[in-house]
Design a protein around this motif. Structure first.
Motif, mmCIF file in Angstrom:
data_model
loop_
_atom_site.group_PDB
_atom_site.id
_atom_site.type_symbol
_atom_site.label_atom_id
_atom_site.label_comp_id
_atom_site.label_asym_id
_atom_site.label_seq_id
_atom_site.Cartn_x
_atom_site.Cartn_y
_atom_site.Cartn_z
ATOM 1 N N THR A 25 12.291 55.340 19.034
ATOM 2 C CA THR A 25 10.869 55.627 19.270
ATOM 3 C C THR A 25 10.233 54.550 20.141
ATOM 4 O O THR A 25 9.418 54.856 21.015
ATOM 5 C CB THR A 25 10.126 55.739 17.930
ATOM 6 N N PRO A 169 3.761 59.119 18.058
ATOM 7 C CA PRO A 169 3.728 57.764 18.634
ATOM 8 C C PRO A 169 3.207 57.731 20.064
ATOM 9 O O PRO A 169 2.540 56.769 20.461
ATOM 10 C CB PRO A 169 5.204 57.326 18.564
ATOM 11 N N THR A 173 -0.128 55.645 21.050
ATOM 12 C CA THR A 173 -0.175 54.652 22.129
ATOM 13 C C THR A 173 -1.262 54.984 23.141
ATOM 14 O O THR A 173 -1.965 54.094 23.634
ATOM 15 C CB THR A 173 1.187 54.587 22.831
ATOM 16 N N ILE A 387 2.304 58.826 10.493
ATOM 17 C CA ILE A 387 3.534 58.135 10.894
ATOM 18 C C ILE A 387 4.098 57.333 9.726
ATOM 19 O O ILE A 387 5.314 57.300 9.494
ATOM 20 C CB ILE A 387 3.258 57.230 12.108
#
Length: 408
Positions: A25, A169, A173, A387
């Motif tokens: 990841t 993810p 970000t 997450i």
């Protein structure tokens, strides 16, 4: 020394599968950060209005319209395609379950490609209409944008298989990047108002944490454990089964509708405005359309994930039953009733959390940018919670891996 440490992590340590997925990841996130900083046009011509609703919405899908880069469109077209096929599958789940993964991916990618060209052309048209880029090489720019989106979709798909939390993810970000680049002007509000906003944000985060951790449980009788009177079996559902994915999909769908309406209007009416203001977060009509879209999509996505029809079949096959509820159709109706209650509660709660601040921006325009910042912060933490739940699942798998391997 370093070689021994790597060997300890990947060959001997208890959670080696989790760490391999986390490293994969991190590689995906690194590629995304690298691609999002590769501008395809001159930076001088791509400076626009700070803090607009469109930029914030795009950033919540992994995109970035501060400058035209490889991943400007983000995952928006893919998320919109996913919800379309999910709603179609909800009408006929048996037919959908018979389709192979390759067939589903093929259809999703075709629709993603079409939506990517539509949204890409709309964004390029916005830059051209605002004299931020020239009309030369529009087709090449469009192909680059769509290619970047398809690459990002492929990265997200690979992260589903070998990494953690699929597209989350990447969106996580993107939101962090958007928050860092926001520039706040002078805040025209007293200290009491700012403290009140801070307390509301903290309360909202506690509510999100509550609906993520709390489960709706219903006891049922397991025929395999009927002799054990002290053992209780129950069916557990999360209060908001769709999680943060519903927020990302609703924003993606709203942006796509915005792009389609404005693009069609430009094609049909030559004197149409560059963008319809009533279809933005600066209008009560636009906000109302979005929150209705968020509530409906969240509900149907939750229903799709719960799949009560399949659970009713499993109950009938295993001989399990609810007290005072007959097996078969009556059990299916009972499960549907519970699912409607759980899904509507979760979808309405999340919609209120997002909708109330958006309406507040209409009442207090001077705090619009700060409220947008708070909304993004809430979405960021909500995605972080999801997450974390995924990481916890892998921790459980690694802990009982030796026991589970006997049955695999």
């Amino acid at each position: 020394m370093m070689g021994n440490l790597i060997e300890l992590i990947f060959k001997k340590y208890e959670y080696k599968i989790l760490y391999k997925r986390m490293l994969f990841t991190c590689l995906i996130v690194f590629i995304y950060i690298l691609g999002s900083n590769i501008s395809i046009v001159s930076q001088v011509h791509t400076k626009g209005h700070e803090g607009s609703f469109f930029k914030i919405a795009i950033s919540n899908m992994g995109g970035d319209v501060n400058n035209l880069n490889i991943f400007t469109l983000g995952l928006g077209p893919w998320l919109t395609a996913m919800i379309m096929f999910s709603l179609i599958s909800y009408r006929n789940m048996e037919k959908s379950m018979k389709q192979t993964r390759a067939e589903k991916n093929y259809k999703e990618k075709l629709l993603t490609l079409f939506l990517g060209f539509t949204q890409g052309y709309f964004i390029i048209h916005e830059y051209v209409s605002n004299d931020r880029i020239q009309t030369d090489n529009i087709l090449i720019l469009l192909i680059i944008l769509v290619t970047g989106t398809m690459l990002l979709v492929w990265l997200a798909d690979q992260n589903i298989r070998y990494g953690i939390a699929g597209p989350m993810p990447i969106v996580f970000t993107s939101i962090i990047k958007s928050l860092v680049h926001q520039k706040f002007e002078h805040i025209d509000a007293n200290l009491l108002v700012l403290v009140l906003i801070g307390l509301i944000v903290i309360f909202t985060l506690f509510v999100l944490l509550f609906i993520e951790l709390v489960e709706y449980r219903t006891n049922y009788r397991d025929v395999m454990n009927v002799s054990q009177s002290n053992t209780k079996t129950y069916l557990s559902w999360k209060i908001n089964p769709a999680g943060s994915m519903a927020i990302m999909i609703s924003i993606s769908t709203f942006v796509m509708i915005n792009a389609l309406v404005n693009l069609i209007a430009k094609i049909i009416f030559t004197e149409a405005p560059s963008r319809f203001e009533w279809l933005t977060f600066g209008s009560p009509i636009g906000i109302t359309i979005y929150i209705l879209l968020q509530m409906i999509l969240s509900y149907f996505l939750s229903r799709f994930l719960l799949n009560t029809k399949e659970k009713a079949k499993i109950f009938l096959k295993n001989g399990n039953y609810f007290i005072s509820v007959n097996p078969g159709e009556e059990t299916a109706n009972y499960l549907n009733k519970m699912a409607r209650r759980v899904c509507w509660f979760g979808s309405v709660t999340v919609t209120l959390i997002i909708g109330i601040p958006l309406y507040t921006t209409l009442l207090i325009p001077s705090l619009t940018q700060q409220i947008y910042f708070a909304i993004q912060l809430i979405v960021l933490i909500y995605i972080g919670i999801n997450i974390t739940e995924t990481i916890r699942t892998y921790l459980y798998f690694d802990r009982y891996k030796q026991f589970l391997n006997k049955y695999w």
